[in-house]
Design a protein around this motif. Structure first.
Motif, PDB file in Angstrom:
ATOM      1  N   ASN A   1       0.835  -1.211   0.000  1.00 18.64           N
ATOM      2  CA  ASN A   1       0.000   0.000   0.000  1.00 18.64           C
ATOM      3  C   ASN A   1       0.865   1.254   0.000  1.00 18.64           C
ATOM      4  O   ASN A   1       0.619   2.219   0.740  1.00 18.64           O
ATOM      5  CB  ASN A   1      -0.952   0.004   1.194  1.00 18.64           C
ATOM      6  N   ASN A   2       1.930   1.150  -0.769  1.00 18.80           N
ATOM      7  CA  ASN A   2       2.868   2.269  -0.960  1.00 18.80           C
ATOM      8  C   ASN A   2       3.534   2.722   0.343  1.00 18.80           C
ATOM      9  O   ASN A   2       3.961   3.882   0.455  1.00 18.80           O
ATOM     10  CB  ASN A   2       2.180   3.469  -1.617  1.00 18.80           C
ATOM     11  N   THR A   3       3.676   1.826   1.288  1.00 17.82           N
ATOM     12  CA  THR A   3       4.436   2.159   2.506  1.00 17.82           C
ATOM     13  C   THR A   3       5.881   1.646   2.428  1.00 17.82           C
ATOM     14  O   THR A   3       6.694   1.944   3.318  1.00 17.82           O
ATOM     15  CB  THR A   3       3.750   1.553   3.744  1.00 17.82           C
ATOM     16  N   LYS A   4       6.180   0.894   1.371  1.00 16.05           N
ATOM     17  CA  LYS A   4       7.531   0.389   1.182  1.00 16.05           C
ATOM     18  C   LYS A   4       7.944   0.604  -0.262  1.00 16.05           C
ATOM     19  O   LYS A   4       7.100   0.581  -1.167  1.00 16.05           O
ATOM     20  CB  LYS A   4       7.625  -1.099   1.509  1.00 16.05           C
ATOM     21  N   ALA A   5       9.260   0.740  -0.457  1.00 21.78           N
ATOM     22  CA  ALA A   5       9.796   0.919  -1.805  1.00 21.78           C
ATOM     23  C   ALA A   5      11.173   0.245  -1.889  1.00 21.78           C
ATOM     24  O   ALA A   5      12.023   0.453  -1.008  1.00 21.78           O
ATOM     25  CB  ALA A   5       9.874   2.397  -2.155  1.00 21.78           C
ATOM     26  N   MET A   6      11.364  -0.505  -2.944  1.00 20.48           N
ATOM     27  CA  MET A   6      12.635  -1.163  -3.208  1.00 20.48           C
ATOM     28  C   MET A   6      13.257  -0.548  -4.451  1.00 20.48           C
ATOM     29  O   MET A   6      12.666  -0.610  -5.539  1.00 20.48           O
ATOM     30  CB  MET A   6      12.455  -2.670  -3.411  1.00 20.48           C
ATOM     31  N   PHE A   7      14.412   0.074  -4.261  1.00 22.27           N
ATOM     32  CA  PHE A   7      15.074   0.739  -5.375  1.00 22.27           C
ATOM     33  C   PHE A   7      15.896  -0.275  -6.180  1.00 22.27           C
ATOM     34  O   PHE A   7      16.425  -1.254  -5.629  1.00 22.27           O
ATOM     35  CB  PHE A   7      15.985   1.853  -4.859  1.00 22.27           C
ATOM     36  N   PRO A   8      16.011  -0.016  -7.489  1.00 24.79           N
ATOM     37  CA  PRO A   8      16.888  -0.878  -8.291  1.00 24.79           C
ATOM     38  C   PRO A   8      18.335  -0.864  -7.746  1.00 24.79           C
ATOM     39  O   PRO A   8      18.782   0.141  -7.185  1.00 24.79           O
ATOM     40  CB  PRO A   8      16.805  -0.269  -9.691  1.00 24.79           C
ATOM     41  N   LYS A   9      19.064  -1.973  -7.951  1.00 27.74           N
ATOM     42  CA  LYS A   9      20.429  -2.101  -7.413  1.00 27.74           C
ATOM     43  C   LYS A   9      21.353  -1.135  -8.116  1.00 27.74           C
ATOM     44  O   LYS A   9      21.342  -0.991  -9.337  1.00 27.74           O
ATOM     45  CB  LYS A   9      20.943  -3.528  -7.586  1.00 27.74           C
ATOM     46  N   ILE A  10      22.161  -0.465  -7.323  1.00 24.10           N
ATOM     47  CA  ILE A  10      23.162   0.465  -7.835  1.00 24.10           C
ATOM     48  C   ILE A  10      24.469  -0.321  -8.005  1.00 24.10           C
ATOM     49  O   ILE A  10      24.980  -0.914  -7.044  1.00 24.10           O
ATOM     50  CB  ILE A  10      23.364   1.642  -6.873  1.00 24.10           C
ATOM     51  N   ASP A  11      25.025  -0.350  -9.213  1.00 23.93           N
ATOM     52  CA  ASP A  11      26.203  -1.169  -9.491  1.00 23.93           C
ATOM     53  C   ASP A  11      27.377  -0.799  -8.596  1.00 23.93           C
ATOM     54  O   ASP A  11      28.002  -1.659  -7.974  1.00 23.93           O
ATOM     55  CB  ASP A  11      26.607  -1.034 -10.963  1.00 23.93           C
ATOM     56  N   ARG A  12      27.682   0.461  -8.486  1.00 28.37           N
ATOM     57  CA  ARG A  12      28.821   0.875  -7.672  1.00 28.37           C
ATOM     58  C   ARG A  12      28.720   2.355  -7.344  1.00 28.37           C
ATOM     59  O   ARG A  12      28.160   3.141  -8.110  1.00 28.37           O
ATOM     60  CB  ARG A  12      30.156   0.561  -8.358  1.00 28.37           C
ATOM     61  N   ILE A  13      29.327   2.703  -6.219  1.00 26.97           N
ATOM     62  CA  ILE A  13      29.530   4.100  -5.836  1.00 26.97           C
ATOM     63  C   ILE A  13      31.017   4.245  -5.564  1.00 26.97           C
ATOM     64  O   ILE A  13      31.556   3.635  -4.624  1.00 26.97           O
ATOM     65  CB  ILE A  13      28.705   4.485  -4.591  1.00 26.97           C
ATOM     66  N   GLN A  14      31.709   4.942  -6.395  1.00 26.78           N
ATOM     67  CA  GLN A  14      33.151   5.064  -6.299  1.00 26.78           C
ATOM     68  C   GLN A  14      33.554   5.754  -5.006  1.00 26.78           C
ATOM     69  O   GLN A  14      32.773   6.487  -4.379  1.00 26.78           O
ATOM     70  CB  GLN A  14      33.704   5.846  -7.499  1.00 26.78           C
TER      71      GLN A  14
END
Length: 609
Positions: free
Chosen positions: A534-547
């Motif tokens: 019910n839009n209380t959670k959100a899963m973001f796409p995986k970020i490959d890397r953060i330098q």
């Protein structure tokens, strides 16, 4: 016919009258009968001629050259000759004659005669026998036969036996001395010993019983011998080894001396003596000579009875620690080898100090962290290690946190030095510690070594893998602190990598309280988050890397859906994980929910940059 008659007549006259009467010769007178009283009572009554001399080797018999009446050489003279200078030493006494058997018998040792009856040196026995019988004897008339046995030699004839085998037709009457009769016709006389230069006469009375020519023969047998005396000597060799220094311990690298002496404890000379010294593998001769078995020999031409020979001092170098030996053996072809006397082994304990160093270091560290190192030092040897210096060399990128107690640090060489006066073999291991701050990524190698007197060296080294670390920081902030019901606000999520390594496979997820709804997301991944529950959670796409050193901002827009007196605040929680984390990072931001037109119509401030 006439001729045959005269031939038979002549033969008859020849047989009856005898050849002397037929031929006109005077017949021989009948042999005079010998009166038995004229016989000597015993053979001892016969006069004993002078004894003949000793026949020396290579010379004519002395009896042909010496004056009449001169006495021959006897055993005592031979002994004196043998005992003269240049000849063999005086022999031991002859065996007791009582132990010998009688003449003609086998005595102990296999000799046919007792040793005391045998002459010393070279002698000869010349025994002759002469049978004197009447030229004519009358039938059935007694006659005397004379047997003469004579010793013309220089030594006594032993075991003399005369045998007379009477011919057929000759009958034995008597004899002087009395004969032994083994058979009716065999006469035997056991004379025993016939001394040199004497003779024995045997008178035999016989009676012919047949008128026929007879050959009267006698034989003689005897024994002759000689002896020589030798002195049996027994040379003996005794080896002695004296070590210098007298204690049986020597420090490795130092020299030891072995003083070797050989004594002849016997009564005869020992010739061609060879003294062999064999060293164990840990010892080497000072000459530096090498051979397969590490042995050295010294010849000695002769060692007389009771003589002691001192050999040159043998100097050896102790090359290896532990139990070492020097084995010395003396041999001679004249000596029966006796291991207990002629061989000796000298033990030498070579002691040596040893150093064992162990360096403990972490196998893995991260940049800008501190690594702890420990040096363990001990002496597993058998002697004290003196003037010990311990050195630890740091890597170029490493930095000593602080010099350890009792040590000196040289920044130019990046070397830590400890000085210890002595470490005993039984001493408890010593530990030395220090800390190093790691720099950049790479392999950090630390070396440790220990040195002591007598060129003792021990070392160890360890490498530490210094790796980069992703240090991701998570900060969640709200743009408005108070939001009315049905109003909206945005939460700002900032991700910054403060580490020295990229943060890979970064996963971000968000959760809001029940009075909030996630309407949209922005920033970060190219694709929006996927809402749930019910839009209380959100899963973001995986970020490959953060330098390393980089940051990323994510925006989460939410709406307040109702007002609950018990829930007067709206909460946004954000969770972040990546490959180097074993547990998620978490941060949160909170806004106050209010009811009112002022707050409902208020505009949101611009987002922070």
């Amino acid at each position: 016919m006439g001729r045959r008659y005269f031939f038979l007549l002549g033969a008859s006259l020849l047989i009856i009258l005898g050849p002397e009467r037929v031929l006109g010769q005077t017949p021989s007178p009948a042999p005079a009968e010998v009166d038995a009283a004229s016989f000597p009572a015993t053979t001892d009554d016969l006069a004993e001629p002078e004894r003949l001399p000793v026949v020396e080797p290579g010379k004519l018999p002395e009896r042909l050259a010496r004056p009449v009446g001169a006495a021959p050489k006897r055993d005592d003279e031979v002994e004196r000759i043998q005992a003269a200078p240049g000849n063999a030493p005086a022999p031991a006494a002859a065996p007791d004659p009582a132990a010998a058997a009688g003449a003609g018998g086998v005595v102990e040792g296999g000799f046919m005669q007792p040793l005391d009856r045998l002459p010393l040196g070279k002698h000869e026995v010349l025994l002759s026998v002469n049978v004197l019988a009447p030229q004519d004897m009358n039938i059935n008339k007694e006659a005397t036969v004379k047997i003469v046995v004579k010793n013309n030699g220089s030594a006594d004839a032993l075991g003399v036996v005369v045998r007379d085998d009477l011919p057929t037709g000759l009958e034995f009457v008597s004899s002087l001395p009395e004969a032994q009769r083994a058979a009716s016709s065999l006469l035997t006389w056991s004379i025993g010993i016939l001394q040199a230069g004497t003779e024995k006469v045997i008178l035999v009375k016989v009676k012919p019983t047949q008128a026929t020519p007879m050959d009267h023969a006698a034989t003689v047998t005897f024994q002759a011998g000689s002896k020589a005396r030798s002195r049996v000597l027994q040379p003996k060799l005794k080896v002695e080894v004296v070590q210098t220094p007298s204690i049986d311990k020597v420090l490795k690298g130092k020299a030891a001396e072995f003083r070797i002496s050989v004594t002849n404890t016997g009564d005869g000379p020992a010739r061609d003596v060879v003294v062999l010294a064999k060293l164990s593998a840990g010892l080497s001769h000072e000459s530096g000579e090498k051979n397969d078995d590490n042995s050295f020999d010294l010849p000695i031409k002769e060692i007389g009875p009771g003589q002691r020979e001192e050999l040159p001092v043998m100097v050896v170098d102790a090359k290896q620690g532990g139990h070492q030996t020097c084995q010395v053996k003396a041999t001679s072809p004249d000596v029966v080898f006796n291991k207990e006397e002629a061989e000796i082994e000298k033990a030498l304990e070579v002691i040596e100090p040893k150093l064992k160093i162990t360096l403990d270091a972490p196998e893995k560290r991260y940049t800008d962290t501190i690594a702890s190192y420990t040096i363990t030092l001990e002496n597993p040897g058998s002697a004290p290690a003196k003037n010990v210096r311990v050195l630890a060399t740091l890597p170029v990128s490493g930095q000593l946190v602080t010099p350890p107690p009792g040590a000196k640090y040289d920044p130019a060489t990046r070397r830590i030095t400890w000085t210890l006066s002595q470490i005993d073999p039984t001493e408890k291991p010593r530990t030395l510690t220090f800390e190093v701050k790691m720099g950049g990524i790479g392999f950090y190698q630390v070396t440790a070594e220990a040195r002591a007197d007598n060129a003792i060296l021990a070392g160890d080294k360890r490498s530490t893998d210094v790796q980069g670390m992703a240090d991701l920081d998570l900060v969640v902030r709200e743009r408005r602190r108070v939001v009315d019901v049905d109003g909206t606000t945005t939460f700002q999520v900032r991700l910054r990598n403060y580490g020295s390594k990229e943060a890979a496979n970064v996963q971000v997820r968000a959760e809001v309280s029940p009075n909030l709804r996630i309407e949209e997301t922005a920033g970060g991944p190219t694709e929006p988050a996927k809402p749930a529950d019910n839009n209380t959670k959100a899963m973001f796409p995986k970020i490959d890397r953060i330098q390393a050193g980089k940051e990323m901002t994510i925006l989460i827009k939410v709406k307040v859906v109702n007002h609950d007196e018990k829930a007067s605040a709206g909460v946004c929680r954000v969770f972040v994980s990546h490959d180097d984390l074993t547990q998620e990072l978490e941060d949160m931001a909170m806004v106050k929910v209010a009811e009112g037109r002022r707050t409902a119509n208020a505009k949101e401030p611009p987002a922070a940059k």
